[in-house]
Design a protein around this motif. Structure first.
Motif, PDB file in Angstrom:
ATOM      1  N   VAL A 251      21.866 -11.037  53.532  1.00 34.01           N
ATOM      2  CA  VAL A 251      21.660 -11.079  54.970  1.00 34.01           C
ATOM      3  C   VAL A 251      22.983 -10.779  55.725  1.00 34.01           C
ATOM      4  N   CYS A 252      24.127 -11.435  55.479  1.00 34.73           N
ATOM      5  CA  CYS A 252      25.329 -11.389  55.878  1.00 34.73           C
ATOM      6  C   CYS A 252      25.889  -9.857  55.885  1.00 34.73           C
ATOM      7  N   VAL A 253      25.886  -9.516  54.608  1.00 32.88           N
ATOM      8  CA  VAL A 253      26.284  -8.048  54.506  1.00 32.88           C
ATOM      9  C   VAL A 253      25.723  -6.931  55.237  1.00 32.88           C
ATOM     10  N   VAL A 254      24.087  -7.185  55.300  1.00 36.48           N
ATOM     11  CA  VAL A 254      23.225  -6.056  56.094  1.00 36.48           C
ATOM     12  C   VAL A 254      23.742  -6.253  57.541  1.00 36.48           C
ATOM     13  N   SER A 255      23.924  -7.617  57.953  1.00 42.25           N
ATOM     14  CA  SER A 255      24.288  -7.556  59.318  1.00 42.25           C
ATOM     15  C   SER A 255      25.564  -6.812  59.409  1.00 42.25           C
ATOM     16  N   TYR A 256      26.538  -7.205  58.658  1.00 43.73           N
ATOM     17  CA  TYR A 256      27.669  -6.408  59.232  1.00 43.73           C
ATOM     18  C   TYR A 256      27.740  -5.015  59.038  1.00 43.73           C
ATOM     19  N   VAL A 257      27.115  -4.304  58.144  1.00 44.18           N
ATOM     20  CA  VAL A 257      26.889  -3.110  57.940  1.00 44.18           C
ATOM     21  C   VAL A 257      26.189  -2.061  59.118  1.00 44.18           C
ATOM     22  N   LEU A 258      25.067  -2.973  59.825  1.00 41.52           N
ATOM     23  CA  LEU A 258      24.385  -2.652  60.905  1.00 41.52           C
ATOM     24  C   LEU A 258      25.174  -2.567  62.181  1.00 41.52           C
ATOM     25  N   MET A 259      25.990  -3.913  62.181  1.00 44.22           N
ATOM     26  CA  MET A 259      26.955  -3.996  63.393  1.00 44.22           C
ATOM     27  C   MET A 259      27.791  -2.893  63.407  1.00 44.22           C
TER      28      MET A 259
ATOM     29  N   LYS B  52      35.155  -4.952  70.838  1.00 45.24           N
ATOM     30  CA  LYS B  52      34.481  -5.819  70.031  1.00 45.24           C
ATOM     31  C   LYS B  52      34.186  -5.246  68.586  1.00 45.24           C
ATOM     32  N   ARG B  53      34.650  -3.952  68.304  1.00 49.92           N
ATOM     33  CA  ARG B  53      35.153  -3.553  66.835  1.00 49.92           C
ATOM     34  C   ARG B  53      36.182  -4.361  66.180  1.00 49.92           C
ATOM     35  N   LYS B  54      37.106  -4.640  66.987  1.00 49.59           N
ATOM     36  CA  LYS B  54      38.078  -5.353  66.379  1.00 49.59           C
ATOM     37  C   LYS B  54      37.737  -6.800  65.978  1.00 49.59           C
ATOM     38  N   LYS B  55      36.805  -7.609  66.976  1.00 54.62           N
ATOM     39  CA  LYS B  55      36.651  -8.958  66.601  1.00 54.62           C
ATOM     40  C   LYS B  55      35.504  -8.733  65.625  1.00 54.62           C
ATOM     41  N   ALA B  56      34.717  -7.642  65.537  1.00 52.83           N
ATOM     42  CA  ALA B  56      33.716  -7.719  64.378  1.00 52.83           C
ATOM     43  C   ALA B  56      34.466  -7.657  63.052  1.00 52.83           C
ATOM     44  N   ILE B  57      35.450  -6.845  62.951  1.00 51.79           N
ATOM     45  CA  ILE B  57      36.227  -6.547  61.677  1.00 51.79           C
ATOM     46  C   ILE B  57      37.006  -7.974  61.230  1.00 51.79           C
TER      47      ILE B  57
END
Length: 310
Positions: A169-177, A193-198
């Motif tokens: 679930v975590c991996v799918v969430s990150y890929v979609l994000m 936002k991209r920097k915070k997400a990474i």
């Protein structure tokens, strides 16, 4: 390290964060889970310093084991909730779901109930086993032959459902994000936002790779060998991976620090001994100063603001 870090984090989330939001609710529950685990660690340390001879009784042994695995799976589930919530906040920022505290509270209560229920089997069979040839009483390190099937079935199920499913679930969430952020790369606000997400992705991946993956894989291997009756010489690796699993209580505060700007500000203000009133006065003063500059004036309310610091 885990005790003061998580105690301060819980204090910040409960008493410094005035405007609660889903992320802060999940992170407060994660800090509570870590704190409940850390307070039992001295017994585990004393046990190993005493040559793996448990002297505190069957009851405390069961509590220690239940809190250890309860913390691990609580952490995994709450980190999964944080990951999904961050996905909704980035991809669907205007939806009410990602702002609804009721959903976060209900989900948090459900996780605590589920984790409490899944740790019940650990209280149902004996965790203390006397090893006569070395004259010690072990806690959870040795399983009675009559209990092999129950213990193996429990931990094989937990390793699969409690670790691999949330990890997916975590991996799918990150890929979609990341895909959503990539589509709007021309938007200047997307860069931040991209920097915070990474940063969040890297922090959580390090936690999963270092803390959760080795311990859960070793649990599956250990109990698979136990179930098949094969000889198991992996005790050293098994204990090492359980030590790594304990590190999550020290790493979790870094998750709060990196993904929550409010948390960083509250920590800074706490160390500077600034009250909530002082922080609000400073914020208003700063806003007034920016407004006056934009209006080409030179008046500011900061002169009337006094800050209270240590």
């Amino acid at each position: 390290m885990g005790l003061p870090a998580n105690a301060m984090a819980l204090w910040v989330f409960l008493f410094r964060v005035k405007k609660k939001h889903p992320s802060s609710i999940y992170m407060a529950n994660l800090a509570l889970a870590d704190l409940l685990f850390v307070i039992w660690v001295p017994l585990k340390i004393a046990y190993h310093f005493n040559n793996n001879d448990w002297i505190y009784g069957e009851g405390l042994c069961k509590v220690l084991v239940a809190f250890f695995y309860g913390n691990m799976y609580c952490s995994i589930l709450f980190i999964t909730c944080i990951s999904v919530q961050r996905y909704w906040a980035v991809v669907h920022p205007l939806t009410q779901l990602q702002k609804d505290n009721c959903v976060a509270i209900a989900l948090s209560v459900t996780i605590w109930i589920v984790v409490w229920v899944i740790t019940v089997p650990l209280y149902l069979y004996e965790q203390e086993v006397r090893v006569t040839n070395v004259n010690i009483v072990t806690c959870h390190d040795v399983t009675r032959p009559s209990q092999n099937k129950m213990a193996a079935g429990y931990f094989l199920t937990m390793g699969t459902l409690g670790f691999f499913v949330p990890s997916l679930v975590c991996v799918v969430s990150y890929v979609l994000m990341l895909k959503a952020l990539q589509k709007n790369i021309s938007d200047p606000t997307i860069g931040k936002k991209r920097k915070k997400a990474i940063v969040l992705i890297i922090t959580v991946l390090v936690m999963f790779i270092v803390c959760f993956t080795p311990s859960n894989i070793m649990l599956i291997v250990h109990y698979s060998l136990l179930l098949s009756g094969a000889k198991d010489n992996l005790y050293g690796f098994y204990i090492t991976t359980l030590c790594l699993a304990s590190l999550n209580s020290c790493i979790d505060p870094f998750v709060y620090y990196f993904i929550s700007e409010d948390f960083r500000n509250h920590i800074k203000n706490t160390f500077l001994c600034r009250s909530e009133r002082t922080v609000e006065q400073m914020r208003v003063s700063f806003s007034a100063l920016k407004y006056s500059k934009k209006s080409n004036t030179y008046t500011s309310s900061s002169g009337n603001t006094r800050s209270t610091e240590c």
